[in-house]
Motif scaffolding. Sequence first.
Motif, mmCIF file in Angstrom:
data_model
loop_
_atom_site.group_PDB
_atom_site.id
_atom_site.type_symbol
_atom_site.label_atom_id
_atom_site.label_comp_id
_atom_site.label_asym_id
_atom_site.label_seq_id
_atom_site.Cartn_x
_atom_site.Cartn_y
_atom_site.Cartn_z
ATOM 1 N N ARG A 284 0.259 14.406 69.558
ATOM 2 C CA ARG A 284 0.604 12.503 69.719
ATOM 3 C C ARG A 284 0.615 11.793 68.228
ATOM 4 N N ASP B 200 1.777 9.909 67.278
ATOM 5 C CA ASP B 200 1.932 8.029 66.904
ATOM 6 C C ASP B 200 0.040 7.373 67.401
ATOM 7 N N VAL B 201 -0.131 8.383 67.338
ATOM 8 C CA VAL B 201 -2.035 8.099 67.678
ATOM 9 C C VAL B 201 -2.791 8.219 66.825
#
Length: 336
Positions: free
Chosen positions: A109, A111-112
């Motif tokens: 992830r 993007d997180v």
Amino acid sequence: MPNRYLVTGCAGFIAARVCELLLEAGHAVVGWDELNDAYDPSLKQWRLARLRNRPGFSFLQIDISRADAVREWFATGGPSADSPPSDRPPYDAVINLAARAGVRASVLRPDVYYQANCIGTLVLLEQCRTAGVKKFILASTSSLYGAHNPVPYREDADTNRPLSPYAASKKAAETLAYTYHYLHGLDITVFRYFTVYGPAGRPDMSIFRFVRQISEGEPITVFGDGSQRRDFTYVDDIARGTVAGLTELGYEVINLGGDRSVPLAFVIDEISRQCGRPATIEYRPAHPADVPATWADVAKARSLLGWKPELPIEEGIRRCIAWYREHRETMRQIRL
């Protein structure tokens, strides 16, 4: 004179201990935390509950990457906090320990991690600029160092080849911090933490997992053959160093580590010995984002802060095991 500090990520492992040290010293602490589910939120609530009862502490649940929400609450710290005097900034310093951490999870992830670690840092830096808060502490990571860097790692090593989105996001945050120091005169201390462990530690980290699983007779998972070396650093040493960084330094990047690199196999053997139970180990392939060794050169922390690590890994493990046994009924329910 007591100061007023904003500590982000206050329900996190390191930040909760930093809050305790500041409160014990008589300061006021405004704690922010998103309380996300990056790992079991019940452990974050457990830490937070111990802060809520302390005089001088107030809490607000907030995501630091949400600029509108941060702007709304920056001056007061939350609906229960008193506004500071108008002739001084809202905080004497901002200690930004809110982050998405973890090398392997960041690959899944990215993007997180970018949102929390880059955008969140930028939002806070901009609020410090506009509100006149001159001191900013940023938590960074030893994951910036790679296999191409000689050990022990020095702060002036090349960190332009991060091996994971987590490391890349922290490198970006460090760069933003320098920009705000250069353009706006913020006094910024960046700490690169090395493999922090201790009571109430993150359940995705090896020592928490191994203490619980070996204590309960469960198998443990090791990525690689166990020869990888880490500079394990006890959380109290990390928190002391972080608080020491509140002094005026200009712009500095400082390692905080245990100044001793030990094989993961040594840690497993030590936990097994102190628990009085053998470890059942399931080996899996090493992750490509993991480096073979970490080891902090802490000469800069000694020189600038008068800081050095105090707790050896053997004693730290003993304290972790004692803490787990004291809180076993609660901690055995934590999701790993």
